[in-house]
Every structure is written in structure tokens, then in C-alpha cells.
Design a protein around this motif. Structure first.
Motif, short mmCIF file in Angstrom:
data_model
loop_
_atom_site.label_atom_id
_atom_site.label_comp_id
_atom_site.label_asym_id
_atom_site.label_seq_id
_atom_site.Cartn_x
_atom_site.Cartn_y
_atom_site.Cartn_z
N UNK A 128 -99.35 21.74 57.14
CA UNK A 128 -97.98 21.64 56.63
C UNK A 128 -97.51 22.95 55.99
N UNK A 129 -98.04 24.10 56.46
CA UNK A 129 -97.56 25.45 56.15
C UNK A 129 -97.81 25.86 54.70
N UNK A 130 -98.84 25.32 54.05
CA UNK A 130 -99.10 25.66 52.65
C UNK A 130 -100.49 26.25 52.50
N UNK A 131 -100.59 27.24 51.61
CA UNK A 131 -101.86 27.85 51.22
C UNK A 131 -102.08 27.52 49.74
N UNK A 132 -103.21 26.89 49.43
CA UNK A 132 -103.46 26.39 48.08
C UNK A 132 -104.69 27.07 47.50
N UNK A 133 -104.56 27.52 46.25
CA UNK A 133 -105.66 28.15 45.51
C UNK A 133 -106.15 27.16 44.46
N UNK A 134 -107.45 26.90 44.48
CA UNK A 134 -108.06 25.94 43.55
C UNK A 134 -109.02 26.68 42.63
N UNK A 135 -108.88 26.45 41.34
CA UNK A 135 -109.85 26.90 40.35
C UNK A 135 -110.72 25.70 39.98
N UNK A 136 -111.99 25.71 40.42
CA UNK A 136 -112.84 24.55 40.24
C UNK A 136 -113.13 24.26 38.78
N UNK A 137 -113.13 25.29 37.94
CA UNK A 137 -113.37 25.07 36.51
C UNK A 137 -112.14 24.57 35.78
N UNK A 138 -110.98 24.72 36.38
CA UNK A 138 -109.73 24.35 35.71
C UNK A 138 -109.34 22.91 35.99
N UNK A 139 -109.23 22.54 37.25
CA UNK A 139 -108.77 21.20 37.61
C UNK A 139 -109.08 20.96 39.08
N UNK A 140 -108.97 19.69 39.47
CA UNK A 140 -109.12 19.33 40.88
C UNK A 140 -107.81 19.52 41.63
#
Length: 760
Positions: free
Chosen positions: A667-679
Motif C-alpha cells: 500500500x505504498x508505505x515505508x515504515x520504520x520501527x524502533x523495537x525498544x520504543x514501541x511495537x
């Protein structure tokens, strides 16, 4: 013996009527009354006794006994008398025998029968009727001129006969004459009206259509309604009037839910009240209708310095103020003065409810008018308003919109990152589905729809080796084994997983690589009673075919479903494969040194899309359509469920430090996840117009990551991650790479970074 014949002669009159047919064709002995016959005769016995007529016939009494036949044979100009009604009389017309067919005629204007009398092959009397004249007065305008009565019999059955069928009277219908080639040419040039070029299958004649039939065919050809005057959009019929009736249609008692407060509605109301209290819902305020003054339009006061002028059509005087009313007059007429009752009601009313602040009063002269009694009070209230609510001149805030945006570093300060196209690799026939750069950074492997695996020299673009592993299946994925101690290339085509040692390395490196692939066969031989061999194996580890062995393909693994993803462990002994259509066997972990395959999940929620090993910890990530699950392999438990919020995850990659991941979605999105911050995602980036196919971090220490999309572009980002827990990651888009062709809505399908250089 039959009675003697009578000498009297009677002349029969034939009429074209039902009664006449009954007289002429009926049996003279059965059911025929003499009175009925006499009523039909139009001539008397005296007229019938005239012997000079040439159309008389003699009745021979001796031949009555020998005549056999039905009453229908009685067809002559003479009718037997009442005495002769019991016998049959043979016919003789003008002295000839009965066998000769003669047409019975009537004298004068009398009608004549429409048939001939003859004999058939058996000697019986036969009536041959004339052809019916088709010219008649009829209301039926569609009656066919000549109808062929052969039915559904094909006209080809009559090819060997001169006729093509029979009409309603049983006569043969002659075959229509066919002209010569010149006549056919003339007919084709001079096209008659209604000509179609077709042949009527019943008559064999050219088929001609009327103007009405041609009009119907023209309407059908133009996709119109054949029937003229048909309205395809009739007026709507209002079946329901929409009027609320006074009397109900049903006398059933009201249900209980009609008069009991609804708990659901109470919850909805409380939710709205809570939103109003918190300020999330504001009451509706109608917009103020204020006309903004346009500074470009200049307005002039044309009556500013007006002087009295004579009355003239070109002179427009200034509008006059309305004259003062009687309420403000010091001496108004008596009818405008309030009476005592109105004055008392005005004094008793509240000041806010009064329609005016004063009452008109009458004074004899202007000098007797007293001062305004509310003057001091109004001045005091005005001063109080100025004191308690002073007017403040507020200065307008001049804020630059650019100052509200976060201050990002200049992309030129974030170099190095890829900017230009350096090398183009040509050789695949069809779409290239996957590519990978080896750990040394010297070679590039690729696989495509042509079922081939090719190895290229990275700097020059020269093809070094070529292997065709399948002619039916496309090579979906190629990946190098991590580490520089061996050169092993893994590739998947369909359900088969191939391990290749390209002939590009030194002999010592090639020997070491072969020993790693052959170690599994020795392990299986030395452990024949292992528990893994007792169960049904999830994969079959075998030697490939002879032609593949000659192409340096040394090991083949057959799985249960098509492999889409290959992910190696950092030590190079384990690799994971993902088959989205495999259901319970979709995710498998393989041990290269033992030739073993394990399926860690009996049942996985969702369809798996990709899998990755943690770069430093025994953690295994599995991505489904909506979520990413992380598992601890040592303790065999679920750690957390990452929820990117995407509708369909296409790929993901783990940062080299292991604390951040990037996720690409269809769906045309790039998502950055910080595992120590939140799910939940820390940043959501939308830079593409179509689906994102692949995302990848740079593994060589450079703070770079990129994504590939179906719109034919690659977006390069600067992603800086520090070890300080108080500082968030810095994400800056630095470059958009274009130049790939979009074929059938598919653009860039895969990407990979150089292990050390900022090359992609």
C-alpha cells in the motif's frame, strides 16, 4: 328391379354455396329428402321437359343396376325425379361416356362447378378441381404468393429434379430459371429495390425484403430498438405515495423496545458529550457573512462637496436622511402619546425587555424640555467599560512556515550515497526477479523468468558463468552464503532449492566450499537411526541431474511448495526459506552441514511473506500479511508482535545493530520501527505512487537504506541510529534513482547493497 325411368327432365343449377354443394355432392338415396331437392331447383318441370336443348342426357333404366358408386358421383345437368331417387344413374354428357372428364357448364349467367370428373387407376370417380385464383378480396396483406409445402425438408433433396416442391394444390413448383454469367453480372450492377443477395430456402428465388423489414434490420444493426415508438425510459410509477397515513396499517401492540431507553444510544450520547467536554467536538457556528473590501477598487464620495444645483436630469442629489418620527418630537400629536396603562406597563417591565429607552412626552415649547435624566448613568457605564475592559492592540504574529518544519541536514553533507548509474548488466531474457552481491563485493548473481542463474563481474558488467536450472519455472530468489571462507550461491526455482559453487574462485576456496556441501551426506550416513529420518522429511536433499552437476550445481533440495524468500544466518550454516503457499510448511529452517530441514511452526496465523535472522541474537523474525512476530530460538517462545499497520507487508529488513527494522508494504508505505520504543511504527514514509517490493539496510556500516517500488524508482534514505536511548533515529531522504522500465505494472523487484561501498 329399379323403377322405370321417367320422361321428365329437370335442369340442375350449380351454385357456389354450401347448399348447392350438398345437393350436387350428396348421396341421392341416403338422407336426401325430395322436398329439399325441389326447393333448390329454380326451373319448373315444364322448362325441364324441353327436348330441343343440346345439353340434355338420356336416362337408361337398364344401366341403373350395373352402376356402383357413392352419392358424390351424381354430378350432371339432369337431376332424377322423385320416383328415380332410389337408384343410381350413370352419366353421359353429349353422348360420351363417363370416363371422359368434362367441365360442367351452366347456361346463361348460371354458376358452374369448379371441378372436372374423371376416373382414377382403379376405375373410381375422381374430381379434379381448378387452381384457385389468387386474386381475391382479403384483409390479409401478408398472405404468401406461393407457398412451398415440403416442410423442413432441405431444398438440396430436389437438386436432381426439375421442380423444388409442391404448392397447396399438390402441383409441382418449377425451379426458377438461372441466368447466365452476364445476366448475373447485370443483376449485380443494377441492384433492384429490396435486393439482399440471399436465396429463399423455400422457393429458391432471390430473397427480397420490404422497406419495413429493411428498416427493422437497420435498427438492429444500429443497436436500436426494432419496434418504432417504443420508449426505453418510461415514466416512473410511484407505487408508494410517501404520505403518512393517520390510521396505522397494523393494530399490533407497540414493542417493548419502543418505550424502554436504549443502552446503546445512551453510550453513544455519553461518547458525544465527553467529546464536547474535551473540546474535540465544537458547536456549529454559522460563518459570518462579511464582505471583504477589495483594496484595488477605489470608492469616491461624489456628494462630499455638493452644492445646490437646479433640478436637472443629469444631476443626482444626495439621499436625504429620514425625517424624525413623532417619538423624538417635544410636541407630538396626542395619538402618539402613551396612555396611563401603557406607561405603567413600560415602567414595570425590565430594562432589557423594553422596546425603547424612553417614552415620548409633550412639552408646550422647546425651552421647557428638561435635560436627559439618564445622561450621567450612561457616561458612568461607558467609563466603567473602558476601565474594566481596556482595548489592547495586539500585534500580528509573522511566523515563517519554513521555521515550523524540523531542521534537516543538507543532503550534500550526508554523502556518500548512490547518485548515478555506473553499470548495466544485459543478458537475461525476460524479467529479472532477484539479485545479490557476494560478501567480497566482487561478483553479482541474478535470476530471472528465463530460469537461468547468471554471475557477473560487478565493476565491468561482464558475465562470468551461466546456469539454466529450469525451463518451466522462474528463478524467484538468489542469495550468497555469508562469509568469505567459502563461495556458495543458493537459488530457488519453483519447489527446488539449488546450491551452486561458481567457477570463479581459487581452487583452495572451491575445495573448501565443496567440503561444506558434502558434509551433510557423511552426517546422514553416520546417523542412520536419527529421529529425524523416522518421520516424513519436510525436504529431500539429493544430488541434482547430470547436466546440472556439469554446471557446478552440487546440491538440490526439494520442498513441498514454491520458495519465494531465502535468508541466511550470519554463521552460514543455517538458512530459512519462506513458501507463502505452503500453509503449515510455509517456513522452514535448513541446516547445511547436516542436510536437515525443520519446520518450527505447526500453525502460523496469517500467510507468511518473509523471514529474517537477528544479526547478533538468537531471534527469528517472521512477517505475515499484517504483523511481524519475533521468536526466541533458544527458549522457543514468542517475544513480541510488531504491528506496522500496513494492509499487506511485502518485505522487511533488520538493522545491523538489531534494534530497528524497516517494513515495505504493497500500500505504498515505508515504515520504520524502533523495537525498544514501541511495537507501532516510529515513522511512516510515503514517497511512492505504487507498491514497494523490497527494502534493504546497508550492512557495511554506512547509515543508508533504500526501497524499490513498482513505479520504477528507488528512494535512498539516510538513517542514522545511535546507541543513546534518549536520542531518536534521524531519517532524511537524500536521493531518488530513476531509469527502470515499468512492464505490466511491475517496476523494480529487488535491490542489494555493496558490503562496503555506497553502491546499490
Amino acid at each position: 328391379m329399379a323403377p322405370p325411368a321417367s320422361n321428365k327432365k329437370r335442369k340442375a343449377i350449380t351454385k357456389d354455396s354450401v347448399e348447392a354443394d350438398k345437393v350436387v355432392l350428396s348421396d341421392g338415396t341416403d338422407g336426401l329428402e325430395p322436398g329439399f331437392l325441389d326447393s333448390v331447383l329454380s326451373q319448373s318441370e315444364d322448362e325441364a321437359s324441353d327436348g330441343s336443348e343440346s345439353d340434355t342426357a338420356n336416362l337408361d333404366g337398364d344401366d341403373i343396376d350395373g352402376f356402383e358408386g357413392s352419392g358424390d358421383d351424381l354430378m350432371s345437368e339432369e337431376v332424377p325425379s322423385d320416383a328415380d331417387s332410389g337408384g343410381h344413374v350413370p352419366l353421359k354428357v353429349n353422348g360420351s361416356s363417363e370416363s371422359e372428364p368434362k367441365l360442367l357448364e351452366a347456361s346463361g349467367d348460371e354458376l358452374q362447378p369448379n371441378h372436372l370428373v374423371t376416373q382414377d387407376a382403379n376405375g373410381n370417380t375422381r374430381y379434379v378441381y381448378r387452381d384457385i385464383d389468387p386474386v381475391y378480396d382479403s384483409d390479409d396483406s401478408d398472405a404468401p404468393e406461393t407457398t412451398n409445402t415440403i416442410g423442413n425438408i432441405p431444398l438440396s433433396f430436389y437438386d436432381s429434379y426439375p421442380h423444388i416442391g409442391y404448392d397447396i394444390n399438390g402441383k409441382k413448383i418449377a425451379r426458377p430459371a438461372k441466368g447466365e454469367a452476364l445476366d448475373a453480372l447485370l443483376d449485380s450492377i443494377d441492384i433492384p429495390k429490396g435486393w439482399t443477395g440471399l436465396t429463399d430456402p423455400n422457393t429458391g428465388k432471390p430473397l427480397e425484403l420490404s422497406e419495413q423489414e429493411l428498416d427493422v434490420l437497420k435498427r438492429i444493426q444500429m443497436n436500436e430498438i426494432p419496434e418504432e415508438g417504443f420508449d426505453p425510459f418510461p415514466a416512473t410509477i410511484e407505487y408508494f405515495s410517501g404520505k403518512t397515513e393517520t390510521m396505522p396499517l397494523s393494530a399490533a401492540p407497540e414493542p417493548k423496545r419502543r418505550f424502554i431507553p436504549s443502552k446503546h444510544e445512551a453510550k453513544r450520547v455519553m461518547k458525544i458529550v465527553r467529546a464536547i467536554r474535551e473540546g474535540r467536538i465544537l458547536p456549529y457556528k454559522p460563518p459570518l457573512e462579511e464582505e471583504e473590501e477589495d483594496l484595488d477598487i477605489k470608492r469616491y464620495d461624489i456628494w462630499a462637496n455638493e452644492a445646490p444645483r437646479p433640478d436637472h436630469p443629469m444631476n443626482v442629489p444626495a439621499p436625504k436622511l429620514p425625517p424624525p418620527g413623532y417619538e423624538e418630537s417635544y410636541h407630538p400629536p396626542p395619538e402618539y402619546l402613551p396612555d396611563p396603562k401603557e406607561k405603567r406597563l413600560w415602567e414595570e417591565a425590565d430594562e432589557a425587555d423594553r422596546d425603547r429607552d424612553y417614552l415620548p412626552s409633550d412639552h408646550k415649547s422647546l425651552r421647557k424640555v428638561p435635560g436627559y435624566d439618564g445622561f450621567i448613568k450612561e457616561k458612568f457605564e461607558r467609563c466603567l467599560d473602558l476601565y474594566l475592559a481596556p482595548r489592547i492592540r495586539r500585534s500580528k504574529l509573522n511566523i515563517d512556515p519554513e521555521s515550523l518544519l524540523p531542521k534537516l541536514p543538507n543532503p550534500d553533507e550526508l554523502r556518500p550515497f548512490p547518485t548515478t548509474c555506473a553499470t548495466i548488466f544485459r543478458g537475461h531474457e525476460g524479467r529479472v526477479r532477484s539479485l545479490a552481491v557476494d560478501p567480497s563485493g566482487v561478483w553479482l548473481a541474478s535470476g530471472g523468468d528465463d530460469g537461468t542463474i547468471r554471475v557477473w563481474e560487478l565493476l565491468t558488467g561482464r558475465q562470468l558463468c551461466y546456469v539454466k536450472v529450469s525451463s518451466d519455472e522462474a528463478v524467484n530468489i538468489v542469495r550468497w552464503r555469508p562469509g568469505t571462507d567459502a563461495v556458495i550461491l543458493s537459488a530457488a526455482a519453483g519447489e527446488d532449492l539449488y546450491f551452486i559453487i561458481p567457477a570463479i574462485a581459487s581452487p583452495e576456496l572451491e575445495t573448501r566450499s565443496r567440503s561444506l556441501l558434502d558434509a551433510g551426506f557423511g552426517y546422514a550416513t553416520s546417523n542412520p537411526s536419527s529421529d529425524s529420518t523416522k518421520k516424513t522429511s519436510a525436504a529431500q536433499w539429493t544430488r541434482p541431474a547430470a547436466h546440472l552437476l556439469e554446471s557446478d550445481v552440487l546440491l538440490q533440495t526439494r520442498l513441498r511448495s514454491t520458495v519465494k524468500v531465502i535468508s541466511w544466518h550470519r554463521r552460514g550454516d543455517y538458512l530459512a526459506t519462506v513458501s507463502p503457499s505452503g500453509q503449515s510448511s510455509a517456513v522452514a529452517i535448513h541446516t547445511l552441514s547436516k542436510h536437515l530441514t525443520q519446520q518450527p511452526f505447526r500453525r502460523l496465523k496469517g500467510i507468511p511473506q518473509s523471514a529474517q535472522f537477528h544479526p547478533a541474537k538468537p531471534i527469528f523474525f517472521v512477517a505475515t500479511q499484517r504483523t511481524i512476530r519475533s521468536y526466541d530460538l533458544s527458549r522457543q517462545e514468542l517475544l513480541k508482535i510488531i504491528q506496522p499497520g500496513a494492509r499487506w507487508i511485502s518485505s522487511f529488513d533488520v538493522h545491523p545493530l538489531g534494534d530497528n527494522i524497516i517494513v515495505g508494504s504493497y500500500d505504498k508505505r515505508l515504515l520504520w520501527h524502533d523495537l525498544d520504543l514501541s511495537v507501532r511504527p516510529y515513522k511512516t514514509l510515503r514517497y511512492h505512487k505504487k507498491a514497494i517490493r523490497q527494502v534493504r539496510f546497508h550492512k557495511g556500516g554506512l547509515p543508508l537504506f533504500a526501497d524499490a517500488s513498482d513505479d520504477g524508482s528507488l528512494q535512498v534514505f539516510h538513517g542514522k541510529v545511535v546507541g543513546d536511548m534518549m536520542e531518536n533515529a534521524t531519517i532524511v531522504p537524500v536521493k531518488v534513482l530513476k531509469g527502470h522500465k515499468v512492464v505490466k505494472d511491475l517496476g523494480v523487484l529487488d535491490l542489494d547493497w555493496h558490503p562496503r561501498e555506497p553502491w546499490m
